[in-house]
Design a protein around this motif. Structure first.
Motif, PDB file in Angstrom:
ATOM      1  N   VAL A 265       0.888  -1.210  -0.043  1.00 11.41           N
ATOM      2  CA  VAL A 265      -0.136   0.009   0.073  1.00 11.41           C
ATOM      3  C   VAL A 265       1.056   1.209   0.000  1.00 11.41           C
ATOM      4  N   GLY A 266       0.637   2.107  -0.893  1.00 10.63           N
ATOM      5  CA  GLY A 266       1.507   3.570  -1.059  1.00 10.63           C
ATOM      6  C   GLY A 266       1.038   4.346   0.008  1.00 10.63           C
ATOM      7  N   GLY A 267       2.043   5.104   0.525  1.00  6.36           N
ATOM      8  CA  GLY A 267       1.868   6.102   1.698  1.00  6.36           C
ATOM      9  C   GLY A 267       1.531   5.811   3.097  1.00  6.36           C
ATOM     10  N   VAL A 268       1.832   4.473   3.338  1.00 11.70           N
ATOM     11  CA  VAL A 268       2.175   3.989   4.561  1.00 11.70           C
ATOM     12  C   VAL A 268       3.349   3.010   4.720  1.00 11.70           C
ATOM     13  N   SER A 269       3.703   2.792   5.722  1.00 14.36           N
ATOM     14  CA  SER A 269       4.997   1.972   6.037  1.00 14.36           C
ATOM     15  C   SER A 269       4.837   0.636   5.256  1.00 14.36           C
ATOM     16  N   SER A 270       5.914   0.036   4.927  1.00 14.20           N
ATOM     17  CA  SER A 270       6.128  -1.065   4.445  1.00 14.20           C
ATOM     18  C   SER A 270       6.187  -2.218   5.602  1.00 14.20           C
ATOM     19  N   VAL A 271       6.111  -3.484   5.259  1.00 14.23           N
ATOM     20  CA  VAL A 271       5.863  -4.617   6.526  1.00 14.23           C
ATOM     21  C   VAL A 271       7.006  -4.365   7.473  1.00 14.23           C
ATOM     22  N   LEU A 272       8.344  -4.256   6.724  1.00 19.67           N
ATOM     23  CA  LEU A 272       9.747  -4.185   7.490  1.00 19.67           C
ATOM     24  C   LEU A 272       9.609  -2.922   8.367  1.00 19.67           C
ATOM     25  N   GLY A 273       9.111  -1.814   7.596  1.00 21.74           N
ATOM     26  CA  GLY A 273       9.040  -0.352   8.322  1.00 21.74           C
ATOM     27  C   GLY A 273       8.131  -0.437   9.356  1.00 21.74           C
ATOM     28  N   LEU A 274       7.033  -1.245   9.123  1.00 19.50           N
ATOM     29  CA  LEU A 274       5.871  -1.223  10.152  1.00 19.50           C
ATOM     30  C   LEU A 274       6.655  -1.639  11.656  1.00 19.50           C
ATOM     31  N   ALA A 275       7.485  -2.690  11.559  1.00 21.00           N
ATOM     32  CA  ALA A 275       7.995  -3.092  12.828  1.00 21.00           C
ATOM     33  C   ALA A 275       8.886  -2.316  13.348  1.00 21.00           C
ATOM     34  N   ALA A 276       9.680  -1.727  12.485  1.00 20.46           N
ATOM     35  CA  ALA A 276      10.545  -0.715  12.869  1.00 20.46           C
ATOM     36  C   ALA A 276      10.109   0.627  13.525  1.00 20.46           C
ATOM     37  N   ASP A 277       9.043   1.072  12.990  1.00 15.31           N
ATOM     38  CA  ASP A 277       8.172   2.362  13.496  1.00 15.31           C
ATOM     39  C   ASP A 277       8.111   2.233  15.049  1.00 15.31           C
ATOM     40  N   TYR A 278       7.911   1.103  15.526  1.00 17.47           N
ATOM     41  CA  TYR A 278       7.690   0.791  16.946  1.00 17.47           C
ATOM     42  C   TYR A 278       8.998   0.464  17.762  1.00 17.47           C
ATOM     43  N   SER A 279      10.064   0.772  17.099  1.00 18.45           N
ATOM     44  CA  SER A 279      11.447   0.278  17.614  1.00 18.45           C
ATOM     45  C   SER A 279      12.137   1.173  18.169  1.00 18.45           C
ATOM     46  N   SER A 280      12.813   0.939  19.466  1.00 17.41           N
ATOM     47  CA  SER A 280      13.562   2.039  20.017  1.00 17.41           C
ATOM     48  C   SER A 280      15.149   1.485  20.060  1.00 17.41           C
ATOM     49  N   LYS A 281      15.642   0.603  19.373  1.00 15.33           N
ATOM     50  CA  LYS A 281      16.460  -0.265  19.350  1.00 15.33           C
ATOM     51  C   LYS A 281      17.689   0.598  18.374  1.00 15.33           C
ATOM     52  N   THR A 282      19.016   0.099  18.704  1.00 12.37           N
ATOM     53  CA  THR A 282      20.151   0.876  17.978  1.00 12.37           C
ATOM     54  C   THR A 282      19.931   0.974  16.670  1.00 12.37           C
ATOM     55  N   PHE A 283      19.520  -0.095  15.918  1.00  8.71           N
ATOM     56  CA  PHE A 283      19.282  -0.320  14.661  1.00  8.71           C
ATOM     57  C   PHE A 283      17.752  -0.653  14.351  1.00  8.71           C
ATOM     58  N   GLU A 284      16.907   0.227  14.003  1.00  6.09           N
ATOM     59  CA  GLU A 284      15.523  -0.308  13.899  1.00  6.09           C
ATOM     60  C   GLU A 284      15.238  -1.308  12.477  1.00  6.09           C
ATOM     61  N   ALA A 285      15.899  -1.194  11.493  1.00  9.24           N
ATOM     62  CA  ALA A 285      15.899  -1.930  10.444  1.00  9.24           C
ATOM     63  C   ALA A 285      17.387  -2.198   9.514  1.00  9.24           C
ATOM     64  N   VAL A 286      17.391  -3.331   9.444  1.00 11.66           N
ATOM     65  CA  VAL A 286      18.560  -3.760   8.659  1.00 11.66           C
ATOM     66  C   VAL A 286      18.395  -4.716   7.467  1.00 11.66           C
ATOM     67  N   GLU A 287      19.151  -4.507   6.206  1.00 13.07           N
ATOM     68  CA  GLU A 287      19.069  -5.267   5.211  1.00 13.07           C
ATOM     69  C   GLU A 287      20.321  -5.773   4.909  1.00 13.07           C
TER      70      GLU A 287
END
Length: 562
Positions: A165-187
């Motif tokens: 869906v355009g305009g909202v977070s991707s699935v990977l970004g959705l989990a990262a959105d609620y993260s406070s860790k050192t690296f929210e998302a890694v590929e």
């Protein structure tokens, strides 16, 4: 704190919170310590308010679109389902006669009330060299099938599942959105045209190259030997550590939400920051070797009932073709070669062992929430070419246009045994880590995707792009007493040479997405498992499951239609 104190909660989290913090130009380790201390504060706030945040998310991409029938493209899953219109390319088991393989069948067995492919009746190896049943994986498994895009193309269908869906977070970004860790998302490795990432909260995706763990943590005070930079900054790093500790102590003594929780866990925070990344040398190479051993031992295992227990000698027919990388061509297996030899030296597919070792470390060290990993092609496949009698080592590519029913089943079974064994090793490791009242595996969701499943040719000679018969599987410790399956499929193929049941998506009764569901349906269902506070996809396609207190409930029963 009293009303006269000008320091806000936001100031604590965003700034140094200690006099002199702004005077420093931050080094990498200083940034790490700053984020770690922020993370402990935010984690304490979440624990105090009862909001645990999103689960960890691992996405594993099998670029190329391999046949998935032996693993997670499930057809008839219920004894009340209509019988299949059989297509040989959806086979899960070999038929033998006179002590040799003569054909294929779609064989299943009943596990916890669900008919699952024959592969799961076997065992794989664990890191101790012992056997463990593949049903251990089924206990935590959800299959989401019966969706599609209506459009061909490898990159398009890969990205459509990651960001439907355009305009909202991707699935990977959705989990990262609620993260406070050192690296929210890694590929790792980078997906290029096969990847897309968006975060509505501006969380960054860290694309890692080379050795993934050393590259990710470069500059964060890693091991001796010069592979990780920053050791020449000891004085600065010591100051940064003292600053972070002072910040945590100040917050623990405040009356902000979570301060009591943080005070109780201050010693744990201190220990993590002291440790930094100094244990990398002792971890990385042994961990990769451990994953590679379970993967390759499981791929190469012989004597599997219904798969590799009797000779496999080609009759020269079209069922015996293999699509190989050299020349991007069809190789017909020679009639004086036992095809079982082909998998005896297969190697861990691409970056799978390294990726799982990376996931284990960063999740156990609480450094990352979302990870994109990949699984490469089946390599080191020994084949003898009927055209010239030459026996050689090949790579069997996953875009299996010219791979026939018999080698296709053998190779994909070995391939998915590799994935299953690697996942089970990761599960074992994550279960060892306690998080509050549960374990780290219960706080993790793993999703396996490819661009599409295959449009299976009814004559057994191969398959083409199945962009309307997609499937994805999801694994989590939050899922218990599995497996589960959702999504409807058609009994018939789509005409031409593609007849027979092969997983083409079908409409779901009384669903808020009309017609054949799109990848939004799968993404919405995964979002429900991730436990995100707001599912951005549900208004377009509602999740097909709900998860409460470890109990997963299927909201729409999976069916074969027609």
């Amino acid at each position: 704190m009293g009303d006269g104190n000008k320091l806000s909660r936001r100031g604590f989290i965003a700034g140094g919170a200690v006099a002199g913090a702004a005077a420093l130009v931050p080094t990498p380790l200083e940034r790490l310590l700053n984020v770690l201390s922020s993370g402990f504060i935010q984690q304490a706030q979440a624990e105090a308010s009862g909001n645990a945040g999103a689960r960890n998310y691992i996405n594993i991409l099998m670029a190329g679109g391999p046949m998935r029938y032996a693993f997670d493209a499930w057809m008839r899953t219920n004894v009340n389902d209509t019988m299949l219109d059989f297509n040989p390319m959806v086979a899960t088991k070999f038929v033998n006669s006179g002590g040799r393989v003569v054909g294929v069948e779609n064989a299943t067995f009943n596990y916890n009330g669900v008919l699952v492919p024959h592969m799961f009746s076997h065992s794989v190896f664990n890191s101790a060299g012992a056997q463990r049943p593949l049903t251990d994986l089924l206990n935590h498994m959800l299959v989401i099938r019966g969706f599609g895009t209506g459009f061909d193309g490898h990159p398009f269908n890969a990205t459509a599942q990651q960001a439907p869906v355009g305009g909202v977070s991707s699935v990977l970004g959705l989990a990262a959105d609620y993260s406070s860790k050192t690296f929210e998302a890694v590929e790792w490795p980078e997906r290029g045209d096969f990847g897309t990432y968006t975060s509505s909260k501006g969380k960054a995706l860290n694309k890692v190259t080379g050795n993934p763990l050393y590259s990710l943590l470069e500059g964060f005070g890693g091991p001796q030997g010069g592979r990780v930079k920053g050791r020449s900054l000891k004085d600065r790093n010591r100051d940064a550590y003292d600053l972070a500790q002072a910040r945590l102590r100040a917050y623990a003594q405040s009356d902000f939400n979570g301060s009591t929780v943080l005070a109780k866990n201050l010693s744990n925070a201190s220990e993590l920051m002291k440790k930094g990344t100094g244990n990398l040398d002792g971890y990385w190479n042994p961990a990769v070797a451990r994953y590679r051993a379970v993967i390759e031992n499981s791929m190469r295992q012989s004597g599997l009932m219904g798969i590799s227990d009797v000779p496999m000698i080609s009759d020269g027919g079209a069922y015996w073709g293999v699509h190989v990388a050299d020349g991007n061509r069809r190789l017909l297996v020679s009639s004086d070669f036992d095809l079982r030899e082909s998998v005896k030296n297969m190697t861990a597919p691409g970056s799978l062992a390294e990726g799982l070792a990376l996931a284990e470390y960063v999740l156990k060290e609480n450094l990352v929430t979302s990870l994109n990993l990949q699984m490469g092609d089946p390599a080191n496949v020994i084949l003898k070419d009927a055209a010239n009698g030459a026996q050689a080592v090949h790579t069997a590519i996953k875009d299996m246009h010219e791979t026939g029913a018999i080698p296709g089943l053998l190779i994909t079974t070995a391939y998915y045994r590799a994935l299953a064994a690697g996942l089970l090793e990761l599960i074992d490791q994550l279960k060892k880590v306690q998080t509050n009242s549960t374990n780290l595996w219960s706080e993790t969701v793993v999703q396996v995707i490819s661009e599409f499943n295959r449009s299976a040719r009814a004559n057994g000679t191969g398959s083409d792009h199945g962009f309307n018969q997609m499937v994805t599987s999801v694994f989590s410790g939050a899922i218990q007493k599995g497996p589960f399956v959702v999504g409807n499929i058609q009994k018939s193929g789509h005409g031409g040479g593609y007849t027979g049941t092969q997983g083409i998506g079908a409409a779901i009764d009384d669903y808020n997405q009309k017609g054949r569901p799109t990848p939004t349906m799968a993404a919405s269902t995964v979002a429900a498992l991730l436990r995100v506070p707001k599912n951005p996809y549900e208004n377009l396609a509602a999740p097909l499951v709900e998860l409460n207190n470890g109990q997963l409930r299927v909201l729409k029963t999976a069916k074969i239609v027609g």
